[in-house]
Design a protein around this motif. Sequence first.
Motif, PDB file in Angstrom:
ATOM      1  N   GLN B 136       0.839  -1.202   0.000  1.00 33.52           N
ATOM      2  CA  GLN B 136       0.000   0.000   0.000  1.00 33.52           C
ATOM      3  C   GLN B 136       0.874   1.253   0.000  1.00 33.52           C
ATOM      4  OE1 GLN B 136      -3.371  -1.405   0.249  1.00 33.52           O
ATOM      5  NE2 GLN B 136      -3.484   0.437  -1.033  1.00 33.52           N
ATOM      6  N   ARG B 144       3.195   1.886  -9.960  1.00 28.70           N
ATOM      7  CA  ARG B 144       2.041   1.701 -10.856  1.00 28.70           C
ATOM      8  C   ARG B 144       1.518   0.269 -10.827  1.00 28.70           C
ATOM      9  NH1 ARG B 144       5.189   3.305 -15.753  1.00 28.70           N
ATOM     10  NH2 ARG B 144       3.332   2.811 -16.980  1.00 28.70           N
ATOM     11  N   TYR B 159      -1.534  -5.062  -6.959  1.00 22.75           N
ATOM     12  CA  TYR B 159      -1.809  -3.681  -6.556  1.00 22.75           C
ATOM     13  C   TYR B 159      -1.637  -2.777  -7.766  1.00 22.75           C
ATOM     14  CZ  TYR B 159      -1.542  -5.271  -1.711  1.00 22.75           C
ATOM     15  OH  TYR B 159      -1.775  -5.918  -0.521  1.00 22.75           O
ATOM     16  N   ARG B 160      -2.661  -1.933  -8.016  1.00 15.25           N
ATOM     17  CA  ARG B 160      -2.601  -0.977  -9.130  1.00 15.25           C
ATOM     18  C   ARG B 160      -3.081   0.384  -8.627  1.00 15.25           C
ATOM     19  NH1 ARG B 160      -5.671  -5.475 -11.028  1.00 15.25           N
ATOM     20  NH2 ARG B 160      -4.590  -6.754 -12.587  1.00 15.25           N
ATOM     21  N   GLN B 161      -2.721   1.432  -9.335  1.00 15.98           N
ATOM     22  CA  GLN B 161      -3.183   2.771  -8.973  1.00 15.98           C
ATOM     23  C   GLN B 161      -4.703   2.861  -9.100  1.00 15.98           C
ATOM     24  OE1 GLN B 161      -1.664   5.499  -7.768  1.00 15.98           O
ATOM     25  NE2 GLN B 161       0.326   4.462  -7.628  1.00 15.98           N
ATOM     26  N   ASP B 162      -5.358   3.430  -8.119  1.00 18.16           N
ATOM     27  CA  ASP B 162      -6.794   3.711  -8.167  1.00 18.16           C
ATOM     28  C   ASP B 162      -7.654   2.478  -8.420  1.00 18.16           C
ATOM     29  OD1 ASP B 162      -6.200   6.437  -7.822  1.00 18.16           O
ATOM     30  OD2 ASP B 162      -5.798   6.625  -9.959  1.00 18.16           O
ATOM     31  N   ARG B 163      -7.190   1.315  -8.014  1.00 18.28           N
ATOM     32  CA  ARG B 163      -8.010   0.110  -8.156  1.00 18.28           C
ATOM     33  C   ARG B 163      -7.943  -0.664  -6.848  1.00 18.28           C
ATOM     34  NH1 ARG B 163      -7.402  -2.519 -13.552  1.00 18.28           N
ATOM     35  NH2 ARG B 163      -8.169  -4.367 -12.464  1.00 18.28           N
ATOM     36  N   GLU B 164      -8.983  -1.401  -6.562  1.00 20.84           N
ATOM     37  CA  GLU B 164      -8.959  -2.306  -5.413  1.00 20.84           C
ATOM     38  C   GLU B 164      -7.886  -3.369  -5.640  1.00 20.84           C
ATOM     39  OE1 GLU B 164     -11.264  -2.723  -2.505  1.00 20.84           O
ATOM     40  OE2 GLU B 164     -11.226  -0.577  -3.023  1.00 20.84           O
ATOM     41  N   GLU B 166      -6.460  -6.849  -6.251  1.00 21.80           N
ATOM     42  CA  GLU B 166      -7.030  -8.062  -6.839  1.00 21.80           C
ATOM     43  C   GLU B 166      -6.263  -9.264  -6.290  1.00 21.80           C
ATOM     44  OE1 GLU B 166      -7.819 -10.023 -11.289  1.00 21.80           O
ATOM     45  OE2 GLU B 166      -6.672  -8.167 -11.080  1.00 21.80           O
ATOM     46  N   GLU B 177       1.045  -6.219 -17.758  1.00 20.19           N
ATOM     47  CA  GLU B 177       0.029  -5.227 -18.142  1.00 20.19           C
ATOM     48  C   GLU B 177       0.673  -4.080 -18.926  1.00 20.19           C
ATOM     49  OE1 GLU B 177      -2.381  -4.429 -14.628  1.00 20.19           O
ATOM     50  OE2 GLU B 177      -2.537  -6.578 -14.196  1.00 20.19           O
TER      51      GLU B 177
END
Lengths: 191, 191
Positions: B136, B144, B159-164, B166, B177
Amino acid sequence: MTGFVLNMPPVAKLTDEQFYQLCQANRDLRFERNETGDLIIMSPTGGETSNRNGRLIQQLFNWSDRDNTGIAFDSSGGFKLPNNADRSPDAAWIPLDKWNALTLEQKQKFLPLCPDFIIELRSPSDSLKTLQDKMQEYMENGTRLGWLINPQDKQVEIYRQDREVEVLNFPNSLSGENVLPRFILNLEFIW
Amino acid sequence: MTAFILNMPPVAKLTDEQFYQLCQANRDLRLEMTAQGELIIMPPTGGETGKRNSDINLDLALWNRQNKLGIVFDSSTGFILPNGAKRSPDAAWIPTDKWDALTSEQKQKFLPLCPDFVIELRSPTDKLKTLQDKMQEYIENGTRLGWLINPQDKQVEIYRQDREVEVLNSPNSLSGENVLPGFILNLELIW
């Protein structure tokens, strides 16, 4: 007891005050420093070692209360030795005159002296060699009598000034000799 | 042996230079520092974790060599994040332009940036919560894409920017990606 030795480079050497504050900020860890200032970080001891240590402290404090010629310390006390190492023996004792010669501020922080008497109690994860080196360091800094109690091997090593180390196999008790007159440590609870 | 966290009192806070020199003086330990200045001391990893880490790094480095889009770092590299934390992810990648923007002195010490891509590989003694907090922190500091690879539970958290976050159960492979275009990490060797 497991732990790390953190080698402190010249730019990051801690002053005595920084070391003291570090110890206060981490009360759940145990710290020492060797004579070159490297930081030794140790975890709290396990239950068996803590109980044994309590048995030693109990007897030493009871004797000290009766004897009334000195001050005893438990394993949380810090000592700044003449060689600059900071050590915390598992038990220690100094005569009253040394205690009375300290200022109030000195009494509140790590004591700037080498105890006359110390005990090191080996825990299951302690290397014997490390403890033997520590005992030798105490002697070189002025300790008059030191006991290295080694439950694993049921042995006690006795360190005295200007004498070879004496190794006792499975002794029932230890004598405080002329350093702690009439103190007899009963080892029944330790073995 | 698990990690030790040292609360550093205000009088003993380490500067960036002191922390760097401390790491150089303790090459056999892994050191990190939180944004609050606490020192985290970790032992070297065990063989299994080291092998997994090496396999992952090899795949990432091979992809990078073929695609020439950036620079890959192994687990011994330190990064100073924008929030002041000093971290060493198990693998990291930054695009070439970020590398080229650094001075030669910056390149030689801990890099003053947050990697675009990080991997944290859980070892048997790592707490999952600690690693999740670390992931986090990377994302909040600009990473990113981040993979938390958890062999114990055969899970990967992405972990990705602005996403929950997964969570994938026992995936065969992971995709780089749009951050690492064309990179596919085969996880067969890891499970």
